[in-house]
Design a protein around this motif. Structure first.
Motif, PDB file in Angstrom:
ATOM      1  N   ASN A 219       0.842  -1.190   0.000  1.00 12.94           N
ATOM      2  CA  ASN A 219       0.000   0.000   0.000  1.00 12.94           C
ATOM      3  C   ASN A 219       0.885   1.249   0.000  1.00 12.94           C
ATOM      4  O   ASN A 219       1.884   1.307   0.721  1.00 12.94           O
ATOM      5  CB  ASN A 219      -0.889   0.035   1.235  1.00 12.94           C
ATOM      6  CG  ASN A 219      -1.719  -1.218   1.439  1.00 12.94           C
ATOM      7  OD1 ASN A 219      -1.946  -1.619   2.565  1.00 12.94           O
ATOM      8  ND2 ASN A 219      -2.168  -1.850   0.365  1.00 12.94           N
ATOM      9  N   ALA A 220       0.498   2.242  -0.749  1.00  8.30           N
ATOM     10  CA  ALA A 220       1.306   3.449  -0.901  1.00  8.30           C
ATOM     11  C   ALA A 220       1.744   4.089   0.422  1.00  8.30           C
ATOM     12  O   ALA A 220       2.934   4.420   0.575  1.00  8.30           O
ATOM     13  CB  ALA A 220       0.563   4.469  -1.761  1.00  8.30           C
ATOM     14  N   PRO A 221       0.849   4.283   1.408  1.00 11.41           N
ATOM     15  CA  PRO A 221       1.282   5.006   2.607  1.00 11.41           C
ATOM     16  C   PRO A 221       2.452   4.382   3.355  1.00 11.41           C
ATOM     17  O   PRO A 221       3.286   5.102   3.904  1.00 11.41           O
ATOM     18  CB  PRO A 221       0.013   5.009   3.479  1.00 11.41           C
ATOM     19  CG  PRO A 221      -1.096   4.963   2.490  1.00 11.41           C
ATOM     20  CD  PRO A 221      -0.609   4.035   1.416  1.00 11.41           C
ATOM     21  N   SER A 222       2.545   3.064   3.382  1.00 11.23           N
ATOM     22  CA  SER A 222       3.611   2.437   4.161  1.00 11.23           C
ATOM     23  C   SER A 222       4.917   2.276   3.384  1.00 11.23           C
ATOM     24  O   SER A 222       6.003   2.330   3.964  1.00 11.23           O
ATOM     25  CB  SER A 222       3.157   1.080   4.720  1.00 11.23           C
ATOM     26  OG  SER A 222       2.530   0.298   3.727  1.00 11.23           O
ATOM     27  N   ILE A 223       4.858   2.113   2.052  1.00 13.21           N
ATOM     28  CA  ILE A 223       6.082   1.911   1.270  1.00 13.21           C
ATOM     29  C   ILE A 223       6.620   3.222   0.702  1.00 13.21           C
ATOM     30  O   ILE A 223       7.821   3.339   0.410  1.00 13.21           O
ATOM     31  CB  ILE A 223       5.830   0.895   0.125  1.00 13.21           C
ATOM     32  CG1 ILE A 223       7.146   0.394  -0.477  1.00 13.21           C
ATOM     33  CG2 ILE A 223       4.949   1.510  -0.951  1.00 13.21           C
ATOM     34  CD1 ILE A 223       7.935  -0.510   0.421  1.00 13.21           C
ATOM     35  N   LEU A 224       5.757   4.228   0.568  1.00 16.05           N
ATOM     36  CA  LEU A 224       6.142   5.477  -0.088  1.00 16.05           C
ATOM     37  C   LEU A 224       7.367   6.160   0.530  1.00 16.05           C
ATOM     38  O   LEU A 224       8.261   6.608  -0.219  1.00 16.05           O
ATOM     39  CB  LEU A 224       4.951   6.441  -0.104  1.00 16.05           C
ATOM     40  CG  LEU A 224       5.086   7.700  -0.954  1.00 16.05           C
ATOM     41  CD1 LEU A 224       5.334   7.351  -2.419  1.00 16.05           C
ATOM     42  CD2 LEU A 224       3.829   8.552  -0.827  1.00 16.05           C
ATOM     43  N   PRO A 225       7.466   6.280   1.859  1.00 16.35           N
ATOM     44  CA  PRO A 225       8.659   6.929   2.429  1.00 16.35           C
ATOM     45  C   PRO A 225       9.956   6.234   2.030  1.00 16.35           C
ATOM     46  O   PRO A 225      10.988   6.892   1.844  1.00 16.35           O
ATOM     47  CB  PRO A 225       8.414   6.833   3.940  1.00 16.35           C
ATOM     48  CG  PRO A 225       6.941   6.701   4.083  1.00 16.35           C
ATOM     49  CD  PRO A 225       6.500   5.899   2.897  1.00 16.35           C
ATOM     50  N   HIS A 226       9.917   4.913   1.878  1.00 13.80           N
ATOM     51  CA  HIS A 226      11.123   4.155   1.518  1.00 13.80           C
ATOM     52  C   HIS A 226      11.465   4.351   0.038  1.00 13.80           C
ATOM     53  O   HIS A 226      12.639   4.352  -0.335  1.00 13.80           O
ATOM     54  CB  HIS A 226      10.910   2.684   1.844  1.00 13.80           C
ATOM     55  CG  HIS A 226      10.515   2.444   3.270  1.00 13.80           C
ATOM     56  ND1 HIS A 226      11.437   2.332   4.293  1.00 13.80           N
ATOM     57  CD2 HIS A 226       9.287   2.343   3.857  1.00 13.80           C
ATOM     58  CE1 HIS A 226      10.805   2.163   5.438  1.00 13.80           C
ATOM     59  NE2 HIS A 226       9.493   2.160   5.201  1.00 13.80           N
ATOM     60  N   VAL A 227      10.424   4.533  -0.775  1.00 19.87           N
ATOM     61  CA  VAL A 227      10.653   4.829  -2.197  1.00 19.87           C
ATOM     62  C   VAL A 227      11.296   6.202  -2.338  1.00 19.87           C
ATOM     63  O   VAL A 227      12.294   6.376  -3.052  1.00 19.87           O
ATOM     64  CB  VAL A 227       9.331   4.782  -2.990  1.00 19.87           C
ATOM     65  CG1 VAL A 227       9.541   5.286  -4.418  1.00 19.87           C
ATOM     66  CG2 VAL A 227       8.760   3.364  -3.015  1.00 19.87           C
ATOM     67  N   LYS A 228      10.740   7.177  -1.635  1.00 18.42           N
ATOM     68  CA  LYS A 228      11.253   8.540  -1.738  1.00 18.42           C
ATOM     69  C   LYS A 228      12.653   8.670  -1.165  1.00 18.42           C
ATOM     70  O   LYS A 228      13.435   9.528  -1.602  1.00 18.42           O
ATOM     71  CB  LYS A 228      10.287   9.505  -1.050  1.00 18.42           C
ATOM     72  CG  LYS A 228       8.958   9.646  -1.794  1.00 18.42           C
ATOM     73  CD  LYS A 228       8.096  10.754  -1.233  1.00 18.42           C
ATOM     74  CE  LYS A 228       6.885  11.005  -2.127  1.00 18.42           C
ATOM     75  NZ  LYS A 228       6.034  12.108  -1.638  1.00 18.42           N
ATOM     76  N   ALA A 229      12.982   7.810  -0.195  1.00 17.38           N
ATOM     77  CA  ALA A 229      14.319   7.840   0.393  1.00 17.38           C
ATOM     78  C   ALA A 229      15.344   7.094  -0.464  1.00 17.38           C
ATOM     79  O   ALA A 229      16.545   7.145  -0.182  1.00 17.38           O
ATOM     80  CB  ALA A 229      14.287   7.240   1.797  1.00 17.38           C
ATOM     81  N   GLY A 230      14.879   6.390  -1.504  1.00 18.27           N
ATOM     82  CA  GLY A 230      15.781   5.637  -2.370  1.00 18.27           C
ATOM     83  C   GLY A 230      16.185   4.288  -1.812  1.00 18.27           C
ATOM     84  O   GLY A 230      17.059   3.611  -2.371  1.00 18.27           O
ATOM     85  N   LEU A 302       0.200  10.962   1.917  1.00 12.54           N
ATOM     86  CA  LEU A 302       0.350   9.506   2.020  1.00 12.54           C
ATOM     87  C   LEU A 302      -0.166   8.766   0.787  1.00 12.54           C
ATOM     88  O   LEU A 302       0.042   7.565   0.648  1.00 12.54           O
ATOM     89  CB  LEU A 302      -0.399   8.993   3.253  1.00 12.54           C
ATOM     90  CG  LEU A 302       0.182   9.362   4.616  1.00 12.54           C
ATOM     91  CD1 LEU A 302      -0.810   9.034   5.724  1.00 12.54           C
ATOM     92  CD2 LEU A 302       1.512   8.634   4.847  1.00 12.54           C
ATOM     93  N   GLY A 303      -0.865   9.491  -0.074  1.00  9.75           N
ATOM     94  CA  GLY A 303      -1.433   8.839  -1.252  1.00  9.75           C
ATOM     95  C   GLY A 303      -2.779   8.211  -0.995  1.00  9.75           C
ATOM     96  O   GLY A 303      -3.206   7.311  -1.729  1.00  9.75           O
ATOM     97  N   VAL A 304      -3.487   8.689   0.029  1.00 11.89           N
ATOM     98  CA  VAL A 304      -4.824   8.172   0.348  1.00 11.89           C
ATOM     99  C   VAL A 304      -5.870   9.072  -0.309  1.00 11.89           C
ATOM    100  O   VAL A 304      -5.905  10.281  -0.052  1.00 11.89           O
ATOM    101  CB  VAL A 304      -5.076   8.137   1.869  1.00 11.89           C
ATOM    102  CG1 VAL A 304      -6.492   7.639   2.167  1.00 11.89           C
ATOM    103  CG2 VAL A 304      -4.045   7.260   2.567  1.00 11.89           C
ATOM    104  N   ASP A 305      -6.713   8.498  -1.154  1.00 15.03           N
ATOM    105  CA  ASP A 305      -7.828   9.231  -1.752  1.00 15.03           C
ATOM    106  C   ASP A 305      -9.035   9.118  -0.831  1.00 15.03           C
ATOM    107  O   ASP A 305      -9.591   8.031  -0.653  1.00 15.03           O
ATOM    108  CB  ASP A 305      -8.168   8.673  -3.137  1.00 15.03           C
ATOM    109  CG  ASP A 305      -7.066   8.935  -4.154  1.00 15.03           C
ATOM    110  OD1 ASP A 305      -6.424   9.999  -4.067  1.00 15.03           O
ATOM    111  OD2 ASP A 305      -6.831   8.067  -5.014  1.00 15.03           O
ATOM    112  N   ILE A 306      -9.436  10.229  -0.238  1.00 15.74           N
ATOM    113  CA  ILE A 306     -10.542  10.240   0.714  1.00 15.74           C
ATOM    114  C   ILE A 306     -11.870   9.994  -0.003  1.00 15.74           C
ATOM    115  O   ILE A 306     -12.101  10.506  -1.092  1.00 15.74           O
ATOM    116  CB  ILE A 306     -10.585  11.585   1.463  1.00 15.74           C
ATOM    117  CG1 ILE A 306      -9.353  11.700   2.386  1.00 15.74           C
ATOM    118  CG2 ILE A 306     -11.866  11.745   2.260  1.00 15.74           C
ATOM    119  CD1 ILE A 306      -9.192  13.069   3.018  1.00 15.74           C
ATOM    120  N   VAL A 307     -12.737   9.192   0.640  1.00 17.40           N
ATOM    121  CA  VAL A 307     -14.057   8.906   0.076  1.00 17.40           C
ATOM    122  C   VAL A 307     -15.154   9.502   0.958  1.00 17.40           C
ATOM    123  O   VAL A 307     -15.860  10.417   0.574  1.00 17.40           O
ATOM    124  CB  VAL A 307     -14.285   7.391  -0.116  1.00 17.40           C
ATOM    125  CG1 VAL A 307     -15.680   7.132  -0.688  1.00 17.40           C
ATOM    126  CG2 VAL A 307     -13.220   6.809  -1.037  1.00 17.40           C
TER     127      VAL A 307
END
Length: 337
Positions: A219-230, A302-307
């Motif tokens: 899921n984007a919110p948990s992996i995204l920081p690691h992607v952005k950090a390289g 975080l990449g969460v689309d609110i509904v």
């Protein structure tokens, strides 16, 4: 000759009495419900997150609990109760008192996939729960260890085919959307990669960064920081369009996988028979939370689309998602081990 009253005539007073009794009971129940809602809540509540700390479910659950607490003026405590793909924590809420003080964070796994994946979950979503609100949805990101010699999906598939049974992919557990993504990739691409299930996203990310596993749909919110950090490299996302948080990363469809669109989602449930006024109160409060500028900014990052929306909307959405995933699971004869 005296006339004998008909059966319907003889029972008419009893029917009237029974009807009046039912009406009185309904009115009293509504009055009690309204009174309960007016006083609610009078003490702290629990939001059960059926996964370990550190993953997307935990992140979303804690945001919702913190800001709901402020509006309800009572603390909403997050309780991580992991195990069996989210079934353990979800089952605990199913059997809790229907008083509005125990809530469950609902996920695509616990509320749509698991019923088809597991022989038994210990609960029935339609029977044991009342929907409160559909919080939002995300995309999954296929991330790989930077040392892996694959800079695109095409290169990843070619590498996997050259080394059948060698590459590994992690998941946050059977029935989770990361696990479903991995199985779908194997099926569509015709590759042989080994599934390594974890108890949540956090330990899987640790092993991905260390090279113990080569790839992970998360899921984007948990992996995204690691992607952005390289620390890990993103190859593709699973949305219908490119993710706003990673606009340069192609979707799975753009990468040559038509129909590969998976958008995990989260909602909030309470036990069935929770008074309707309390459900309405929680829905009202959580819709307000989702419109809070700070929450909106946080979820956007975080990449969460609110509904948001009505409780009925979540109920209808769960039914459609359960039907969709049930069909997919049955067609591929997939069961949790």
């Amino acid at each position: 000759m005296s006339r004998v009253p008909s059966t319907s005539t003889r029972h008419r007073p009893e029917k009237r009495a029974a009807l009046m009794s039912s009406l009185v009971a309904i009115v009293m129940a509504l009055a009690i419900g309204v009174a309960v809602a007016d006083d609610y809540p009078t003490h702290p509540m629990r939001l059960v997150v059926p996964f370990p700390a550190g993953g997307t479910s935990d992140i979303i659950g804690r945001v919702m609990a913190e800001y709901s607490s402020r509006l309800l003026k009572q603390q909403m405590i997050v309780e991580n109760r992991a195990g069996a793909g989210g079934n353990i924590g979800t089952e605990a809420v199913a059997h809790a008192a229907p008083d509005g003080y125990t809530l469950s964070l609902c996920t695509i796994g616990t509320c749509a996939i698991n019923a088809s994946m597991y022989a038994t979950t210990g609960y029935d979503i339609a029977r044991d729960f009342a929907p409160v609100i559909l919080v939002g949805q995300v995309v999954n990101i296929l991330a790989v260890n930077p040392a892996l010699k694959a800079a695109s999906m095409k290169e990843l598939v070619a590498l996997a085919k050259s080394k059948p049974g060698v590459l590994t992919y992690g998941s946050s557990g059977y029935g989770s959307s990361p696990e479903r993504c991995g199985e779908l990739l194997k099926s569509i691409a015709g590759i042989d990669v080994v599934h390594v299930p974890y108890k949540g996203s956090a330990p899987a990310i640790i092993d991905l960064r260390a090279g113990q596993i080569q790839m992970f749909f998360d899921n984007a919110p948990s992996i995204l920081p690691h992607v952005k950090a390289g620390a890990v490299r993103a190859l593709a996302t699973t949305g219908a369009q490119r993710a706003k948080v990673l606009p340069d990363i192609p979707t799975m469809e753009e990468s040559g996988f038509p129909g590969f669109v998976i958008t995990p989602w989260w909602g909030v449930l309470v036990p069935a028979r929770t008074p309707a006024p309390i459900v309405a109160r929680l829905n009202q409060v959580m819709n307000a939370v989702l419109k809070d500028p700070i929450v909106m900014k946080r979820f956007d990052e975080l990449g969460v689309d609110i509904v948001g929306g009505s409780a009925e909307h979540l109920g209808t959405y769960m039914q459609s998602e359960s039907a969709r995933w049930g069909k997919l699971v049955r067609s591929r004869n997939i069961r949790a081990e």
